[in-house]
Design a protein around this motif. Structure first.
Motif, PDB file in Angstrom:
ATOM      1  N   VAL A  62       0.847  -1.249  -0.114  1.00 46.72           N
ATOM      2  CA  VAL A  62      -0.091   0.163  -0.057  1.00 46.72           C
ATOM      3  C   VAL A  62       0.988   1.254   0.054  1.00 46.72           C
ATOM      4  CG1 VAL A  62      -1.567   1.395   1.339  1.00 46.72           C
ATOM      5  CG2 VAL A  62      -2.069  -1.153   1.125  1.00 46.72           C
ATOM      6  N   GLY A  63       1.882   1.279   0.820  1.00 43.32           N
ATOM      7  CA  GLY A  63       2.677   2.344   1.050  1.00 43.32           C
ATOM      8  C   GLY A  63       3.268   2.663  -0.339  1.00 43.32           C
ATOM      9  N   LEU A  64       3.837   1.646  -0.989  1.00 47.79           N
ATOM     10  CA  LEU A  64       4.746   1.858  -2.353  1.00 47.79           C
ATOM     11  C   LEU A  64       3.842   2.097  -3.372  1.00 47.79           C
ATOM     12  CD1 LEU A  64       7.418  -0.992  -2.020  1.00 47.79           C
ATOM     13  CD2 LEU A  64       7.968   1.410  -1.909  1.00 47.79           C
ATOM     14  N   GLU A  65       2.475   1.899  -3.129  1.00 44.23           N
ATOM     15  CA  GLU A  65       1.551   1.976  -4.289  1.00 44.23           C
ATOM     16  C   GLU A  65       2.144   1.176  -5.388  1.00 44.23           C
ATOM     17  OE1 GLU A  65       0.837   5.985  -5.671  1.00 44.23           O
ATOM     18  OE2 GLU A  65       0.965   6.641  -3.429  1.00 44.23           O
ATOM     19  N   PHE A  66       2.256  -0.100  -5.035  1.00 40.71           N
ATOM     20  CA  PHE A  66       3.134  -1.105  -5.433  1.00 40.71           C
ATOM     21  C   PHE A  66       2.659  -1.451  -7.196  1.00 40.71           C
ATOM     22  CE2 PHE A  66       6.444  -3.938  -6.014  1.00 40.71           C
ATOM     23  CZ  PHE A  66       6.011  -5.146  -6.415  1.00 40.71           C
ATOM     24  N   PRO A  67       1.387  -1.532  -7.366  1.00 37.91           N
ATOM     25  CA  PRO A  67       0.779  -1.669  -8.592  1.00 37.91           C
ATOM     26  C   PRO A  67       1.062  -0.530  -9.489  1.00 37.91           C
ATOM     27  CG  PRO A  67      -0.840  -2.289  -7.177  1.00 37.91           C
ATOM     28  CD  PRO A  67       0.094  -1.695  -6.169  1.00 37.91           C
ATOM     29  N   LEU A  68       1.165   0.504  -8.890  1.00 41.15           N
ATOM     30  CA  LEU A  68       1.518   1.666 -10.115  1.00 41.15           C
ATOM     31  C   LEU A  68       2.721   1.809 -10.305  1.00 41.15           C
ATOM     32  CD1 LEU A  68       0.713   4.541 -10.902  1.00 41.15           C
ATOM     33  CD2 LEU A  68       1.110   5.529  -8.707  1.00 41.15           C
ATOM     34  N   LYS A  69       3.735   1.342  -9.427  1.00 42.28           N
ATOM     35  CA  LYS A  69       5.155   1.306  -9.475  1.00 42.28           C
ATOM     36  C   LYS A  69       5.340   0.162 -10.602  1.00 42.28           C
ATOM     37  CE  LYS A  69       5.361   4.496  -7.209  1.00 42.28           C
ATOM     38  NZ  LYS A  69       5.481   4.840  -5.605  1.00 42.28           N
ATOM     39  N   VAL A  70       4.706  -0.830 -10.612  1.00 36.57           N
ATOM     40  CA  VAL A  70       5.114  -1.864 -11.693  1.00 36.57           C
ATOM     41  C   VAL A  70       4.551  -1.459 -12.837  1.00 36.57           C
ATOM     42  CG1 VAL A  70       4.203  -4.210 -12.092  1.00 36.57           C
ATOM     43  CG2 VAL A  70       4.772  -3.865  -9.735  1.00 36.57           C
ATOM     44  N   MET A  71       3.274  -0.752 -12.974  1.00 32.39           N
ATOM     45  CA  MET A  71       3.120  -0.362 -14.236  1.00 32.39           C
ATOM     46  C   MET A  71       3.989   0.661 -14.771  1.00 32.39           C
ATOM     47  SD  MET A  71       0.889  -0.403 -16.450  1.00 32.39           S
ATOM     48  CE  MET A  71      -0.589  -1.381 -16.122  1.00 32.39           C
ATOM     49  N   ASN A  72       4.376   1.665 -13.936  1.00 32.42           N
ATOM     50  CA  ASN A  72       5.556   2.533 -14.453  1.00 32.42           C
ATOM     51  C   ASN A  72       6.818   1.622 -14.987  1.00 32.42           C
ATOM     52  OD1 ASN A  72       3.992   4.857 -13.717  1.00 32.42           O
ATOM     53  ND2 ASN A  72       5.005   4.963 -11.774  1.00 32.42           N
ATOM     54  N   SER A  73       7.099   0.738 -14.266  1.00 33.63           N
ATOM     55  CA  SER A  73       8.397   0.162 -14.652  1.00 33.63           C
ATOM     56  C   SER A  73       8.174  -0.736 -15.848  1.00 33.63           C
ATOM     57  CB  SER A  73       8.789  -0.832 -13.728  1.00 33.63           C
ATOM     58  OG  SER A  73       9.445  -0.493 -12.691  1.00 33.63           O
ATOM     59  N   LEU A  74       6.818  -1.232 -16.073  1.00 33.18           N
ATOM     60  CA  LEU A  74       6.557  -1.977 -17.299  1.00 33.18           C
ATOM     61  C   LEU A  74       6.395  -0.883 -18.425  1.00 33.18           C
ATOM     62  CD1 LEU A  74       3.540  -4.402 -16.345  1.00 33.18           C
ATOM     63  CD2 LEU A  74       5.597  -5.145 -17.883  1.00 33.18           C
ATOM     64  N   ILE A  75       5.635   0.077 -18.394  1.00 32.91           N
ATOM     65  CA  ILE A  75       5.827   1.109 -19.245  1.00 32.91           C
ATOM     66  C   ILE A  75       7.207   1.232 -19.868  1.00 32.91           C
ATOM     67  CG2 ILE A  75       5.263   3.595 -20.096  1.00 32.91           C
ATOM     68  CD1 ILE A  75       2.888   3.179 -18.069  1.00 32.91           C
ATOM     69  N   ILE A  76       8.164   1.580 -19.274  1.00 32.14           N
ATOM     70  CA  ILE A  76       9.256   2.061 -19.513  1.00 32.14           C
ATOM     71  C   ILE A  76      10.095   0.852 -20.171  1.00 32.14           C
ATOM     72  CG2 ILE A  76      11.612   2.868 -18.786  1.00 32.14           C
ATOM     73  CD1 ILE A  76      10.345   4.417 -16.754  1.00 32.14           C
ATOM     74  N   SER A  77       9.864  -0.442 -19.298  1.00 29.56           N
ATOM     75  CA  SER A  77      10.617  -1.509 -19.958  1.00 29.56           C
ATOM     76  C   SER A  77      10.506  -1.926 -21.297  1.00 29.56           C
ATOM     77  CB  SER A  77      10.619  -2.664 -18.896  1.00 29.56           C
ATOM     78  OG  SER A  77      11.281  -2.322 -17.541  1.00 29.56           O
ATOM     79  N   VAL A  78       9.045  -2.204 -21.378  1.00 33.37           N
ATOM     80  CA  VAL A  78       8.638  -2.657 -22.645  1.00 33.37           C
ATOM     81  C   VAL A  78       8.736  -1.608 -23.889  1.00 33.37           C
ATOM     82  CG1 VAL A  78       6.438  -3.616 -23.831  1.00 33.37           C
ATOM     83  CG2 VAL A  78       6.819  -4.218 -21.583  1.00 33.37           C
ATOM     84  N   GLY A  79       8.259  -0.447 -23.463  1.00 34.97           N
ATOM     85  CA  GLY A  79       8.334   0.632 -24.458  1.00 34.97           C
ATOM     86  C   GLY A  79       9.627   0.831 -25.070  1.00 34.97           C
ATOM     87  N   LEU A 109      16.772  -9.663 -22.255  1.00 34.40           N
ATOM     88  CA  LEU A 109      17.795  -9.179 -21.881  1.00 34.40           C
ATOM     89  C   LEU A 109      17.698  -7.697 -21.740  1.00 34.40           C
ATOM     90  CD1 LEU A 109      20.788 -10.931 -23.604  1.00 34.40           C
ATOM     91  CD2 LEU A 109      20.522 -10.851 -21.377  1.00 34.40           C
ATOM     92  N   LEU A 110      17.080  -6.995 -22.793  1.00 30.95           N
ATOM     93  CA  LEU A 110      16.710  -5.592 -22.672  1.00 30.95           C
ATOM     94  C   LEU A 110      15.706  -5.264 -21.622  1.00 30.95           C
ATOM     95  CD1 LEU A 110      16.576  -4.763 -26.424  1.00 30.95           C
ATOM     96  CD2 LEU A 110      18.212  -3.898 -24.855  1.00 30.95           C
ATOM     97  N   PHE A 111      14.553  -6.037 -21.551  1.00 28.99           N
ATOM     98  CA  PHE A 111      13.651  -5.825 -20.588  1.00 28.99           C
ATOM     99  C   PHE A 111      14.304  -5.928 -19.231  1.00 28.99           C
ATOM    100  CE2 PHE A 111       9.416  -5.877 -19.001  1.00 28.99           C
ATOM    101  CZ  PHE A 111       9.343  -6.578 -17.596  1.00 28.99           C
ATOM    102  N   VAL A 112      15.217  -6.908 -18.705  1.00 29.83           N
ATOM    103  CA  VAL A 112      15.595  -6.994 -17.561  1.00 29.83           C
ATOM    104  C   VAL A 112      16.610  -5.667 -17.382  1.00 29.83           C
ATOM    105  CG1 VAL A 112      17.288  -8.087 -16.005  1.00 29.83           C
ATOM    106  CG2 VAL A 112      15.694  -9.312 -17.281  1.00 29.83           C
ATOM    107  N   ALA A 113      17.312  -5.296 -18.351  1.00 30.07           N
ATOM    108  CA  ALA A 113      18.192  -3.990 -18.148  1.00 30.07           C
ATOM    109  C   ALA A 113      17.359  -2.813 -17.756  1.00 30.07           C
ATOM    110  CB  ALA A 113      19.387  -3.949 -19.256  1.00 30.07           C
ATOM    111  N   ASN A 114      16.526  -2.662 -18.579  1.00 27.10           N
ATOM    112  CA  ASN A 114      15.465  -1.603 -18.601  1.00 27.10           C
ATOM    113  C   ASN A 114      14.978  -1.473 -17.227  1.00 27.10           C
ATOM    114  OD1 ASN A 114      16.118  -0.561 -21.081  1.00 27.10           O
ATOM    115  ND2 ASN A 114      14.482  -1.423 -21.995  1.00 27.10           N
ATOM    116  N   TRP A 115      14.399  -2.679 -16.851  1.00 26.15           N
ATOM    117  CA  TRP A 115      13.664  -2.617 -15.415  1.00 26.15           C
ATOM    118  C   TRP A 115      14.513  -2.503 -14.202  1.00 26.15           C
ATOM    119  CZ3 TRP A 115       8.507  -4.301 -14.429  1.00 26.15           C
ATOM    120  CH2 TRP A 115       8.366  -4.577 -13.109  1.00 26.15           C
TER     121      TRP A 115
END
Lengths: 298, 280
Positions: free
Chosen positions: B64-81, B203-209
């Protein structure tokens, strides 16, 4: 097949790539010659920034640290990784043991997979003065006198970082060498043992030369990684008690965003990029030249 | 292969290295253990004692404190994009130099190596300035551009090497059958290269994440941070008051879970990809 031109394929993307990188680097270079308060006007001040950093003791300490960090980031992991790979390759024979290899590989490689920001935080948490694990362990084992403020004093902080860096990098070297060993020609090794070669001799004269490409690549990547190290330092010690564990890169970013002087940060990063660029180019050139020579000779 | 050690010492060696591997992962086990304790239990028993009463309260608090799902979404957007941008650029470049045997091959490959070994800090401030200039400072999607482009250097290097082993006669056969270049690429090259393409994408996904510099410098708002930065920020204590130790541990484990899942699922491909790049 008719030789079609692939310029249309190559040029747009490669142009974007090179133009982007070149622009950023040149911009950074230009910034290093300016006094820029982060907003408003920038003033050209020539080499003054370089003068400033060269007379800043923190800069030289950071450079020294970066040079030092090459040891735990590259040298030690390479050597240990090599030994470990050969030992595991030799010992894990047989059906059951072979099944264990992916797990052993995974265990050592895990630090490379988890984001460094998180593993750095984890280690910071572990090494924390009062409640840190290491001190607790030492206490439980009756070695209390050995406990230190691992992150709060310069020398223990450097020691802690050394350990963390080795922990991080060993898996990379290990995994690559292990794969390289699988490439070896078994017949040569068996012939050598039949001829009475000792383990050391087989290691030195067969395994080592055969692993030369891997060793070169691992050294290249890890040495450069050590010179430009940023994340482990920032996330474990935040640059250390009063900047005593800063690396060149953390010093630069601190200059950029810590409100010191942006031109100084650009100067440091330009120098760093220059040094690394030269080192990499030299190594790549030497490597491709030895490849070409080999092709000519063979 | 002739064993240099007789069976018993070999079994001992196997045990030794297996234990060593376990020990290597021990920081995670320690964090896991601590994260399952309530703060009270943690304060009394410390880090090393196994948790007696397993409580997931720390995880709930972190989530809850980290707003985890939101952070995961942010990471996903960047990594995949970013990885899509990198793959597209790299595909064209490496196709041209490896299959097309463009005369600039060595130059392009050497440039890519130099680029991906460059310290990112040298680009950081200019990129920061650009983000301000286009008013996208703090915007998660902005990071796709720098990460995508620098990732292209990495991907070009890998794909360039892999493509040089591509069976060219397939292409000639397809051309003979009347396929246009586009059709050849879509119907022949891509399917054949799919495993390698996926590996490089991984490999790119992991590096970006795991990216730690630009995400730190360009995403100041709490809401826009990526998973690793959010967890690290927790420790620095600017998110909320420095939380209790077990909570930090729980947050670290939570943050590590996505990476761990990817690693568990794709370990072989990941490691194969890395070692492929090492042997030119």
């Amino acid at each position: 097949m008719k030789r079609e031109s692939f310029n249309g394929f190559l040029l747009p993307s490669f142009f974007i790539l090179s133009a982007f990188v070149a622009t950023m680097l040149i911009w950074n270079l230009i910034l290093s010659f300016m006094r820029f308060p982060g907003f408003g006007n920038a003033k050209w001040i020539g080499l003054k920034n370089y003068e400033n950093i060269f007379t800043d003791q923190g800069f030289w300490e950071a450079c020294l640290h970066s040079l030092y960090y090459v040891i735990p980031m590259a040298i030690i992991p390479c050597i240990l990784g090599l030994v470990l790979a050969v030992a595991v390759f030799d010992a894990f024979k047989g059906y059951l043991s072979a099944k264990l290899v992916p797990w052993v590989r995974g265990g050592f490689y895990l630090p490379q997979v988890i984001p460094i920001a998180i593993t750095g935080t984890l280690w910071n948490w572990l090494l924390n003065g009062q409640q840190g694990v290491v001190n607790q362990l030492l206490k439980d084992w009756g070695l209390a006198p050995l406990s230190h403020d691992w992150l709060g004093r310069p020398v223990p902080a450097l020691m802690s970082l050394t350990v963390v860096m080795i922990w991080l990098q060993l898996g990379f070297a290990f995994v690559i060498f292990l794969a390289g060993l699988a490439r070896m020609d078994i017949a040569t090794i068996e012939a050598a043992s039949v001829d009475g070669a000792s383990w050391w001799q087989r290691f030195r004269y067969i395994a080592l030369p055969s692993l030369r490409p891997e060793i070169l690549v691992v050294l290249l990547i890890t040495v450069v990684g050590g010179l430009k190290v940023f994340a482990p330092v920032v996330y474990v010690t935040f640059g250390g008690p009063q900047g005593s564990t800063q690396s060149a890169a953390t010093f630069a970013v601190d200059a950029f965003f810590g409100g010191k002087y942006i031109g100084g940060g650009s100067a440091v990063t330009t120098l760093l990029a220059l040094i690394i660029g030269v080192v990499v180019s030299m190594i790549v050139y030497a490597f491709t030249r030895s490849n070409r020579e080999k092709k000519v000779l063979s | 292969m002739k064993r240099f050690i007789a069976k018993s010492p070999r079994r001992a060696a196997v045990m030794l290295f297996s234990v060593l591997a376990l020990l290597w992962a021990s920081p995670f086990f320690l964090a896991l253990n601590a994260s399952l304790k309530s703060p009270k239990e943690y304060n009394t028993t410390g880090i090393l004692q196994p948790a007696v009463t397993i409580s997931f309260k720390n995880y709930v608090e972190s989530w809850v404190g980290l707003e985890f799902p939101l952070k995961v979404m942010n990471s996903l957007i960047i990594s995949v994009g970013a990885l899509v941008v990198s793959m597209v650029m790299a595909f064209f470049i490496s196709y041209a130099i490896s299959i097309g045997k463009h005369k600039w091959r060595s130059f392009v490959l050497a440039t890519c190596v130099v680029i991906f070994l460059m310290p990112q800090e040298a680009f950081a401030y200019p990129i920061f300035l650009v983000s301000k200039m286009v008013h996208m400072y703090g915007n998660v999607s902005f990071l796709i551009i720098p990460l995508g482009i620098t990732g292209a250097a990495f991907a070009t290097f890998f794909l360039g090497n892999i493509m040089s082993h591509f069976p060219v006669d397939m292409l000639e056969a397809a051309a003979l059958d009347g396929a246009s270049r586009t059709q050849t690429i879509v119907r022949v090259v891509i399917p054949l290269m799919m495993p390698s393409l996926l590996t490089v994408a991984l490999l790119l996904f992991v590096a970006n994440w795991n990216e730690y510099l630009l995400t730190l410098l360009l995403l100041p708002d709490y809401a826009s941070q990526t998973v690793p930065i959010a967890v690290a920020g927790l420790n620095i204590g600017d998110a909320w008051k420095p939380p209790a130790m077990p909570v930090v541990a729980a947050a670290s484990i939570l943050g590590a879970v996505p990476s761990f899942i990817i690693f568990a699922l794709f370990q072989r491909s990941l490691i194969r990809g890395i070692t492929l790049g090492a042997t030119r």
